[in-house]
Design a protein around this motif. Sequence first.
Motif, mmCIF file in Angstrom:
data_model
loop_
_atom_site.group_PDB
_atom_site.id
_atom_site.type_symbol
_atom_site.label_atom_id
_atom_site.label_comp_id
_atom_site.label_asym_id
_atom_site.label_seq_id
_atom_site.Cartn_x
_atom_site.Cartn_y
_atom_site.Cartn_z
ATOM 1 N N VAL A 194 -3.585 0.669 2.400
ATOM 2 C CA VAL A 194 -3.138 1.982 1.921
ATOM 3 C C VAL A 194 -3.502 2.159 0.454
ATOM 4 O O VAL A 194 -4.056 3.207 0.055
ATOM 5 N N ILE A 205 -4.785 3.954 -4.928
ATOM 6 C CA ILE A 205 -3.523 3.917 -5.669
ATOM 7 C C ILE A 205 -3.586 2.757 -6.668
ATOM 8 O O ILE A 205 -4.000 1.648 -6.314
ATOM 9 N N LEU A 222 -6.462 4.907 -0.549
ATOM 10 C CA LEU A 222 -5.949 6.041 -1.317
ATOM 11 C C LEU A 222 -6.186 5.868 -2.817
ATOM 12 O O LEU A 222 -5.799 6.723 -3.610
#
Length: 506
Positions: free
Chosen positions: A490, A496, A494
């Motif tokens: 994730v 992040i 993304l």
Amino acid sequence: MVTENKKPGLAQRFLNGIEKVGNKLPDPFILFAVLAVLVIIASAIFSAFGASVVHPGTGEELAVKNLASAEGLKYILTSMLGNFTGFAPLGLVLSMMLGIGLAEKVGMLDYAIKKTILKAPPALITYTVVFVGIMGNIASDAAMVLIPPLAAMVFYKVGRNPIAGLAAGYAAAGAGFTANLMIAGTDALLSGISTEAAKIIDDSIVVTPVDNWYFNIVSVFVLTIVGGLVTTKFIEPRLGKYKGDAVEEALTEDPPKAGKALRNATIAGGAYIALILAVILLPNSPLTNEDGGLVPSPFLDGIIPIILFFFILVGTVYGVTVGNIKSSKDVASFMGEAMKDLSSYIVLIFAISQFIAYFSWSNIATWIAVNGAEFLKDIEFTGIGLIIGYILFTAALNFLITSGSAKWALEAPVFVPMFMQLGYHPAFTQVAYRIADSSTNIVTPLMPYMVIVLSFMQKYDKKAGIGTFIALMLPYSVTFLLTWIIMILVFFFLNIPFGPGVTPFL
């Protein structure tokens, strides 16, 4: 009994084999001393064949240098002290533990952990145990000894299976090395080793103790939920209702002023944090960069001293209130005791620092990094699949080498430069390492704390053995590993940040 003579199953024989092989490995200090000698031998062989590599940063052609030559011998002798004293993790960890060690030695951390678990509402006991186990990493390895028996006792008091509490506490404490709301000694230690490894390719790159902080914070809450669910939905139903005849042990009596001391320490810590925030918010703050931001900034560069002063403050306030600190000499004395606990780590760092220095000076590290990266590009294995493969490799290696710092010191000089060549940030590689290490260290039979926790387990079940222990820990290990892999995917897709300003790519 017939069951005692029953032939071990395949899984048990596999674990027995791992234990047998792992026990034959030398002590980590000797292991790195041997590796340093092997680097010397390898450098002589590489040099004899004229091995060289083009440095990816400067474009300069670097020949592999012979450590067994006159030049190499001179380097070994003249650099030995500098390799040790200049090794980044040494100062970082010693500084951190001056403060954290003080808070631990005066009894503040133990008291805070115990009271948090004991005062938890019955409906939240499981999740509180897991949360405190994860956060207990701030006290380093002490959490793996302190929290499991305390969790077992609390479960027993409320009529639940104490072995389930023991399992949840130990699993959480093991996972905590890659999850915390605060910057811990592990962050300082691993980031220092990562920085040393990154310098093989780029001297300007520094991995700071906060570079995995965002990922660690998210991990705390995700693993608290996951660990709690594994305990209530799988471990407790499997164990069933406890029908043993364990004798409930009485808790050690707290110092008379412990509650007041923790309150005073909390107030002092809160005031300190408020002061730091106030300074950050000042116009032209000395803790922010020229644009008023924090990435990068003197605040992040100075995070270790800031944390050091925080723990010195709260530890001193607690110690003075409770009566453990009666003079300034006591503060230094408790810090000295904390440093004694790090003696084996300091000895290990001496060997690790020499190994990494030889590996780098000889240019073998650069040669492996560049050629390894080229090989991975040629076979088109450079994406996230490579990172997952590395995670699984490290998770398996954990069955043979349990020391997190020793294993990272072994892996970092190879994988950090190699993955940098593929465009990955050293802190991203470090995250991949940490989740693998933390996932399987609770199931390996070589973990030194396994024997201690097993002895606690046998107080409630005299027939419990290594097989019982592994069977309880395996669901946590597999679930934590899968959860972390999903999390890293994730964060990766993304984009992040794993920490302030740190994304997967350079």
